[in-house]
Write a protein that holds these residues in place. Structure first.
Motif, short mmCIF file in Angstrom:
data_model
loop_
_atom_site.label_atom_id
_atom_site.label_comp_id
_atom_site.label_asym_id
_atom_site.label_seq_id
_atom_site.Cartn_x
_atom_site.Cartn_y
_atom_site.Cartn_z
N ILE B 45 0.86 -1.21 0.00
CA ILE B 45 0.00 0.00 0.00
C ILE B 45 0.89 1.26 0.00
CG2 ILE B 45 -1.66 1.33 1.38
CD1 ILE B 45 -2.80 -1.43 2.28
N SER B 46 1.94 1.23 0.83
CA SER B 46 2.86 2.37 0.90
C SER B 46 3.48 2.65 -0.47
CB SER B 46 3.99 2.10 1.90
OG SER B 46 3.47 1.90 3.16
N TYR B 47 3.88 1.58 -1.13
CA TYR B 47 4.51 1.73 -2.44
C TYR B 47 3.54 2.33 -3.45
CZ TYR B 47 6.75 0.50 -6.85
OH TYR B 47 7.30 0.56 -8.10
N VAL B 52 1.56 6.86 -6.62
CA VAL B 52 0.41 7.63 -7.11
C VAL B 52 0.50 9.09 -6.68
CG1 VAL B 52 -2.12 7.88 -6.98
CG2 VAL B 52 -1.08 5.61 -7.26
N THR B 53 0.77 9.29 -5.37
CA THR B 53 0.72 10.67 -4.84
C THR B 53 2.10 11.32 -4.77
OG1 THR B 53 0.98 9.94 -2.56
CG2 THR B 53 -1.28 10.07 -3.43
N GLY B 54 3.14 10.52 -4.76
CA GLY B 54 4.49 11.07 -4.63
C GLY B 54 4.89 11.30 -3.20
N ASN B 55 3.97 11.05 -2.26
CA ASN B 55 4.28 11.22 -0.84
C ASN B 55 4.67 9.87 -0.22
OD1 ASN B 55 3.57 13.94 -0.95
ND2 ASN B 55 1.40 13.42 -0.66
N HIS B 56 5.67 9.91 0.64
CA HIS B 56 6.09 8.68 1.31
C HIS B 56 5.18 8.45 2.53
CE1 HIS B 56 8.61 5.49 2.73
NE2 HIS B 56 8.70 6.09 3.92
N VAL B 57 4.65 7.25 2.65
CA VAL B 57 3.78 6.92 3.79
C VAL B 57 4.55 5.98 4.72
CG1 VAL B 57 1.57 5.91 4.50
CG2 VAL B 57 1.76 7.12 2.31
N SER B 58 4.59 6.34 5.97
CA SER B 58 5.23 5.44 6.95
C SER B 58 4.18 5.01 7.98
CB SER B 58 6.38 6.15 7.65
OG SER B 58 5.89 7.23 8.39
N TRP B 59 4.23 3.72 8.29
CA TRP B 59 3.25 3.17 9.25
C TRP B 59 3.90 3.10 10.61
CZ3 TRP B 59 -1.28 2.98 6.91
CH2 TRP B 59 -1.32 2.76 5.54
#
Lengths: 169, 183
Positions: B45-47, B52-59
């Motif tokens: 999902i993060s990838y 898609v958004t260009g933002n890095h998501v960290s859980w």
């Protein structure tokens, strides 16, 4: 005519009716006796085992010409009369299978190779080994726990539907 | 494989109550597998989000939303597996399965009830699991609540036959080779 023949004729004329009468009386008496007899009660008194024990069955069988007997028997007709379903219904197949030494069968015949080819594989082999070891550990721990809790009555090995002979679903 | 141990071991455990080691190892495999799948899913999902958004998501582990999703995933993992086949992935590996107390197959109701009661066995330092060791039918607290039991589903007899077959095959091959050489 010989005088002796005449005498014999006269004698026959006298004795024949008496013989017929005696036979008739004997048959009648026999009928009465047989009808008065309770055959079942009579048979109950007979010690059949003792009777059979006195019979030389081997001697009797030695006199039988078995090949001639078989030649006279129509085996196909005999088999037609056999109710195979009823016969099989009386056979305890499970008991029969239990008597088969499957291990020896697998080891000594090509069945083993067939099983190995159909179900083999390194993963299967490793899984069998791991499970076997784990079951051994389970049993080891269970034995110690049973001793520790000093259970008087043995615990059931499994649920009723599974250990009573039914297959695991 | 140690040939001696497997060849000599009794092979009639199928349908018997499963012991503590089998059940613990099955649970360990399940937790590892389900957590691994969850972590992979989060990474996926993060990838996708980062592409898609260009933002890095960290859980974050402390994120309550992630914790709730994880609990929900675990619930689905166990409840669905037990309802569908009576066994999870770990149970399938170890050769055990969940059945009703009388030995019949579990349905969705028992599977869901067992999954809901499962966390209760962890309470009081895992005292609910003590039943696996000391209870007559090796049933933990969640088993007693849900009316279930765990049994060996592994066909040890078939395994023994496979073992014997593997042992027999090289012997048969050698005998065949010797016969070919003689002829």
């Amino acid at each position: 005519m010989d005088p002796l023949d005449r005498l014999r004729d006269a004698g026959r004329r006298v004795t024949d009716p008496f013989e017929a009468l005696a036979q008739h009386v004997a048959e009648r008496v026999l009928d009465l006796v047989v009808s008065a007899l309770d055959m079942n009660a009579l048979l109950d008194r007979v010690d059949v085992n003792a009777l059979v024990g006195r019979v030389d069955v081997n001697g009797l069988l030695n006199r039988v010409d078995v090949p001639a007997l078989l030649d006279r028997a129509d085996v196909n007709e005999l088999l037609d009369r056999v109710d195979v379903d009823a016969l099989l219904g009386r056979v305890d197949v499970n008991d029969l299978v239990r008597r088969v030494d499957v291990d020896a069968l697998v080891e000594q015949t090509d069945v083993g190779a067939v099983i190995a080819r159909s179900s083999g594989g390194a993963a299967s082999e490793a899984l069998d080994a791991v499970r076997s070891q784990v079951v051994g550990l389970d049993q080891f721990i269970d034995r110690w726990v049973q001793r520790a809790v000093r259970r008087k009555h043995p615990a059931p090995p499994g649920p009723p539907a599974l250990v009573a002979g039914g297959p695991v679903q | 494989m140690s040939s001696g141990t497997q060849a000599d071991r009794p092979v009639t455990s199928q349908g018997h109550y499963a012991g503590s080691v089998s059940r613990f190892l099955a649970y360990a495999v399940d937790i590892t597998a389900s957590s691994g799948v969850f972590a992979l899913a989060l990474a996926g999902i993060s990838y996708v989000v980062s592409v898609v958004t260009g933002n890095h998501v960290s859980w974050n582990k402390g994120n309550i939303a992630v914790a709730i999703i994880f609990v929900g995933w675990e619930f689905v993992y166990f409840a669905y597996s037990w309802a569908a086949s009576g066994k999870t992935f770990g149970m399938a590996v170890l050769g055990v399965r969940v059945v009703r107390a009388d030995g019949t197959a579990v349905g969705p109701r028992h599977a869901v009830l067992r999954t809901l009661a499962f966390p209760l066995s962890f309470l009081l330092l895992g005292l609910g699991f003590a039943g696996i060791l000391v209870q007559r039918e090796h049933r933990a607290l969640h088993d007693l609540i849900a009316g279930t039991a765990v049994v060996y589903a592994w066909d040890a007899r078939a395994a023994r036959l496979r073992f014997l077959a593997r042992e027999a095959e090289p012997t048969a091959s050698r005998a065949q080779l010797a016969g070919d050489e003689r002829s």
